[in-house]
Structures are given as C-alpha cells and as structure tokens.
Design an enzyme around this catalytic site. Structure first.
Site, short mmCIF file in Angstrom:
data_model
loop_
_atom_site.label_atom_id
_atom_site.label_comp_id
_atom_site.label_asym_id
_atom_site.label_seq_id
_atom_site.Cartn_x
_atom_site.Cartn_y
_atom_site.Cartn_z
N GLU A 237 0.89 -1.18 0.00
CA GLU A 237 0.00 0.00 0.00
C GLU A 237 0.91 1.21 0.00
O GLU A 237 1.52 1.52 1.02
CB GLU A 237 -0.88 0.00 1.26
CG GLU A 237 -1.81 -1.20 1.39
CD GLU A 237 -2.96 -1.15 0.39
OE1 GLU A 237 -3.19 -0.09 -0.20
OE2 GLU A 237 -3.61 -2.19 0.22
N CYS A 271 -2.34 9.45 2.27
CA CYS A 271 -2.01 8.75 1.00
C CYS A 271 -3.11 9.00 -0.03
O CYS A 271 -2.82 9.15 -1.22
CB CYS A 271 -1.84 7.26 1.25
SG CYS A 271 -3.25 6.49 2.05
P1 NAD Z 1 8.29 4.96 4.58
O1 NAD Z 1 8.32 4.19 3.31
O2 NAD Z 1 9.38 5.91 4.85
O3 NAD Z 1 8.25 3.98 5.84
C1 NAD Z 1 7.22 3.02 6.03
C2 NAD Z 1 7.71 1.95 6.98
O4 NAD Z 1 8.75 1.21 6.35
C3 NAD Z 1 8.30 2.48 8.29
O5 NAD Z 1 7.87 1.65 9.34
C4 NAD Z 1 9.79 2.34 8.07
O6 NAD Z 1 10.54 2.21 9.24
C5 NAD Z 1 9.85 1.07 7.24
N1 NAD Z 1 11.06 0.90 6.45
C6 NAD Z 1 11.94 1.85 6.01
N2 NAD Z 1 12.91 1.27 5.28
C7 NAD Z 1 12.66 -0.05 5.26
C8 NAD Z 1 13.28 -1.17 4.64
N3 NAD Z 1 14.39 -1.04 3.91
N4 NAD Z 1 12.71 -2.39 4.80
C9 NAD Z 1 11.57 -2.54 5.52
N5 NAD Z 1 10.94 -1.52 6.12
C10 NAD Z 1 11.47 -0.29 6.00
O7 NAD Z 1 6.87 5.67 4.62
P2 NAD Z 1 6.31 6.70 5.68
O8 NAD Z 1 7.01 8.00 5.48
O9 NAD Z 1 6.30 6.09 7.03
O10 NAD Z 1 4.79 6.85 5.23
C11 NAD Z 1 4.37 7.76 4.27
C12 NAD Z 1 4.09 7.05 2.98
O11 NAD Z 1 3.14 6.04 3.19
C13 NAD Z 1 3.50 7.98 1.92
O12 NAD Z 1 4.05 7.70 0.66
C14 NAD Z 1 2.01 7.59 1.94
O13 NAD Z 1 1.33 7.88 0.76
C15 NAD Z 1 2.11 6.13 2.20
N6 NAD Z 1 0.85 5.61 2.75
C16 NAD Z 1 0.11 4.79 1.98
C17 NAD Z 1 -1.09 4.31 2.45
C18 NAD Z 1 -1.93 3.37 1.62
O14 NAD Z 1 -2.81 2.73 2.19
N7 NAD Z 1 -1.73 3.25 0.32
C19 NAD Z 1 -1.54 4.67 3.73
C20 NAD Z 1 -0.76 5.52 4.49
C21 NAD Z 1 0.45 5.99 3.99
#
Ligand code: NAD
Length: 497
Positions: A237, A271
C-alpha cells in the site's frame, strides 16, 4: 525477547519533546518475535472462527474504551488535532469490527458445484491462514492504516508481528497491549520497534509467510527485494497523487469544502489526499474563488483552535518546499501562500494555479497542505490528466450527473473513487482498499482484504464411483467415446448473439 541495548525516542513533532523511549529491535530480536508468532499461529488458527471473532470483538471493545488514550498518544506522536486522532481511532474500530464479524462468512468452508463431469465429488473451498504475517506501517495514520492489515490478518487466523513507523512506535506498542489483555494465552500480535533495518529484518525473515507493507513506493521496492529472498508474498500500500475532478454542474460549495479537507486535513499527509484539482472551465473561476477564500482561513498549529498540525516527518518539509519552488520556477502562480508558507515544523495552506504538468507538484507525491488547481475543457480531459501520473491510488469526482460521474470513475486508473464526497470508501469495511501502478498492489479491507491473508484450499471428496474411470489404466475405448460424446453435447454448440 532478547534485550535490545539501543533505544530511540519518539518525539512530538510540534514541540520536539520526547514522548517515550523504545528499543531498536535488531535482526535477532525480530527473528525471536517471528519464532514466537509461529508458535502462537497454530493455537490461534485452531481456536476456530467463533472464538477468534469473540476475541477480536473484545479487542475492539478495549480500543473503544481507550479511544481517548489512544487518540492522545496519536496526537503526541504525529502532532495532529485530537478530534482528527479520535476520528482515526473510530475508523480503525470500524475496520476491526468488519473483519471480526465477516471472516467466517468470507473465508470459511463452502461447498461449490462440481460441474457435470465431476458430479460424484463433493467440492469444498476454504481459505486457510498463511501463518505469520509481518506488518510494516507508516506514521501518518498510525492506527487506522496498519489496522487494515493487522485486523484482517488476525481475523483470517494468522498471528502478526507489527513494525510501526519509527515516528509512531508508541501507538503500535499500546495497541499490542490491548490485544494482549484480551488474548493473554499467546502473543498473537507482537510489536518490534526501530528504523528501516528492523523492517528489513522482518521482510527478509524466512519465518514470515506474508508481508503487508504500507509506506512510500521507494521503500516498497526495497521491501519487495527483501521478500524476494524467500519468495515471501507482499501486499504493498504505497503513495498517491490523487485528483479531485469538478464537473460543470457540480455543487461547487460542497466540492470546494471536500477538496480542501482532502488536501489539507492532517497537513496533507494522507495517502489518498487530494493533491491536484481539475475543474471544468465554465466553473473554474467560481470554484477557485470559493476554495481560496476558505483556504486562507486555515491555520496550522498544536493549540486547540488549529485545524491541522505540523509535518510529522521533518525530512518531508524539504520535499514540500521543493515542489512549491519548482512549480513557481516553471511559471505557476501561488494564489494562496507560497514558498514562505513553509514555517518549520508547520506548512500553511498553499494553492497553486497554472502549474505545468511536468512540475514535481503535479507528478510526484507532495504529502503536504498544498494543492494545484487546473482548468480543463471537460471531464474527459480531467480523467486523461489524472491518469498521466504513475501513482494510481484513489480519487474524488464532483458532478451533478450520476452517469457522467460513474463513467469518469470507471475511466480513472485507481483502486477507489468517491463521488460527491471525499474518500467515503475508506470508511466502509466491506470495500477493498488499495492502488495500482506506483501506488502498489494487493488489497486491505473487505472480503478481498481478508482473502489477502489466506491461501485458498480446494478439497474434493468422491462420494461414489462412476461406472467409468478415466484416470485409470483400466480405461476403455468405450469410456473415451462416452466422454467425447458428453463433451460434444455440453460444449460444442455455437452461441448466437
Ligand atoms: P516509509 O516508506 O518511509 O516507511 C514506512 C515503513 O517502512 C516504516 O515503518 C519504516 O521504518 C519502514 N522501512 C523503512 N525502510 C525499510 C526497509 N528497507 N525495509 C523494511 N521496512 C522499512 O513511509 P512513511 O514515510 O512512514 O509513510 C508515508 C508514505 O506512506 C506515503 O508515501 C504515503 O502515501 C504512504 N501511505 C500509503 C497508504 C496506503 O494505504 N496506500 C496509507 C498511508 C500511507
């Protein structure tokens, strides 16, 4: 769990003050949590539909009784207004309730018609739990977003290891405490805290049967690469660049109100937030005036009157500022705010017009309280422009014509569209949630969201033997002739229009 020596604080993004200290769980600690989840998985699956339903409804009750405590924690870790945090918890409760109540109906055993050639078999289809699901979550809706995976995975009979965002670890830890209070026998939901490497350890763990990732498209690609090591399936997502389309006969007041909320609520850190607005030319000026008048009244802050809070992740402030500057450098006009609206940690509302299609404010996720408003000649052009970017998560259409709105909704390349309201689909437990393209794949919520955390199992039981057995070396030429005769009778006819 092995003792994690390193810790990190979660910070209030408005004040910079620490909220709490949490361990940085390393690969070993993640492996141990996955091991415990594996042990608990058989017990949880064997508990059966009724008992799991009861337990999950009681988890829901515990969350509902702790709504203010959870909302305050969300407010402290994200900076969002308390009422927004309360609404978020209410939406999470709705999803948990739907998953708990519908799991058996959607996933439980059912008999399917075998078809004439296998009439002597009883055919059963059921959806079996996968085992251990790893959930990696973001910070922007720290309880609602992961609940779409956690509740559905648990209801389907899996155990969960949850890695919340490093910005909102406390929300995850508190929810796991509530679950443990209702399910004390085994740790069906565990939380591992830390940064990217903690998530990476979960994604590459051979003991995890599926990863449910919510976050940026950039991180999703890394998670997918980690999952590839063990052929672990993934639901992703990811980000969005959703549009709101305003038709010439739309209720302009309602459209401006919804588009502004969709763009600016939660400081635009949504998002499925509105990032672009396409308005049909004959109502463009009226719409623009309505939305800009309203946008000027919005004020961010951490006090009770503020309508939205700070930018939770400090690094995002540079992205937001960069998008505004790039648009202005390419000839856009800031009708509300401008580059000076970025007042760390807050961003005041920004409305941009005449923004070229190749500017980052139009084609990349901004994740801030900024919108670009574009004039289009008709709905068709609005749909074409909406579909030009790689992100395809959701969208909004305002129109006075039911059929035109439905046609446009079907043509927009996305997983969800809401007509004459903002994001109504996210509040409906029965509807699937997810995107296509850069916005990811797979679904949470609804029946599809439950099936996402299962493996379909087909069972046939022969009830009586047929006079001929085609899967036997005793098969005769006569048996084959009868089969071909039956097939000709059933399938060889020509169908007329
Ligand atoms: P992010 O990608 O920076 O981090 C998301 C999660 O991934 C965090 O828990 C982070 O610690 C973890 N992470 C980071 N690097 C990783 C790796 N190499 N391997 C595994 N996990 C890792 O995203 P964010 O800044 O926390 O969230 C914002 C983003 O999320 C925006 O792009 C938003 O649109 C998206 N989002 C999407 C939805 C949806 O349902 N489509 C919902 C909410 C947010």
């Amino acid at each position: 769990m092995s003792v994690a020596t390193e810790t990190f604080p979660s910070l209030n993004p408005a004040t910079g003050e620490p909220v709490a200290e949490h361990p940085v769980h390393d690969e070993k600690a993640v492996a141990e949590a996955v091991g415990r989840a594996r042990e608990a998985a058989d017990w949880w699956a064997a508990l059966g539909w009724r008992e799991r339903r009861l337990r999950l409804l009681n988890v829901k009750g515990a969350l509902a009784r702790n709504i203010n405590r959870m909302a305050e924690l969300i407010r402290q870790e994200t900076g969002k207004p308390l009422a927004d945090a309360q609404i978020e918890v209410v939406l999470a409760i709705t999803q948990l309730d739907w998953a708990a109540r519908n799991a058996q109906k959607v996933l439980g055993p059912r008999t399917v018609f075998p078809g004439l050639t296998a009439l002597n078999h009883k055919c059963v289809l059921e959806y079996r739990p996968l085992g251990v699901v790893g959930v990696i979550g973001p910070w922007n809706y720290p309880i609602f977003t992961p609940m779409g995976s956690i509740a559905y995975a648990l209801a389907a009979g899996n155990t969960v290891v949850f890695k919340p965002s490093e910005f909102t670890p406390g929300v995850g830890v508190f929810f796991a405490e509530l679950v443990a209070g209702v399910v004390p026998e085994h740790q069906v939901l565990q939380v591992v805290t830390g940064f990217g490497p903690t998530g990476a350890a979960l994604a590459s763990s051979p003991g995890v049967d599926k990863i449910a990732f919510t976050g940026s498209s950039r991180t999703a690609k890394r998670v997918m690469a980690a999952c590839a090591q063990n052929l672990t399936p993934l639901v992703a997502e990811c980000g969005g660049k959703d549009s709101c389309i305003v038709d010439s006969d739309a209720d302009l007041e309602a459209a401006a109100d919804a588009a502004l909320w969709g763009a600016m609520a939660n400081a635009g850190q949504t998002c499925i937030g509105v990032e672009r607005i396409y308005v049909v030319e004959d109502v463009y000026d009226t719409f623009l005036k309505t939305i800009t008048d309203r946008a000027r009244d919005l004020r961010p802050g951490f006090d009770r009157e503020a309508v939205y809070g700070p930018i939770t992740m400090p690094g995002q402030l540079d992205v937001i500022e960069g998008h505004i500057k790039d648009a202005l450098a390419k000839g856009a006009t800031a009708v509300v705010g401008g580059a000076e609206s970025v007042r760390r940690p807050y961003v005041e509302p920004v409305v941009l017009t005449d923004v070229p299609d190749d500017s980052t404010a139009v084609c990349e996720e901004t994740f801030g309280p900024t919108i670009t408003v574009h004039k289009v000649k008709d709905l068709q052009e609005a749909v074409e422009k909406t579909n030009r970017v790689g992100f395809s998560l959701a969208g909004t259409i305002f129109s006075g014509s039911r059929s035109r709105a439905m046609d446009a909704a079907r043509q927009v390349r996305s997983g969800m569209t809401s007509i004459n309201a903002f994001a109504a689909f996210a509040t409906v437990g029965a509807l699937p949630f997810g995107g296509v393209g850069e916005s990811g794949f797979g679904r949470i919520h609804g029946a599809d969201g439950l099936r996402e955390f299962t493996s379909p199992k087909a069972i046939t039981r022969q009830r009586f033997a047929l006079p001929m057995n085609l899967s036997s070396f005793d098969r005769t030429d006569k048996d084959m002739a009868r089969l071909l005769q039956t097939v000709a009778m059933l399938h060889a006819k020509r169908y007329k229009r």
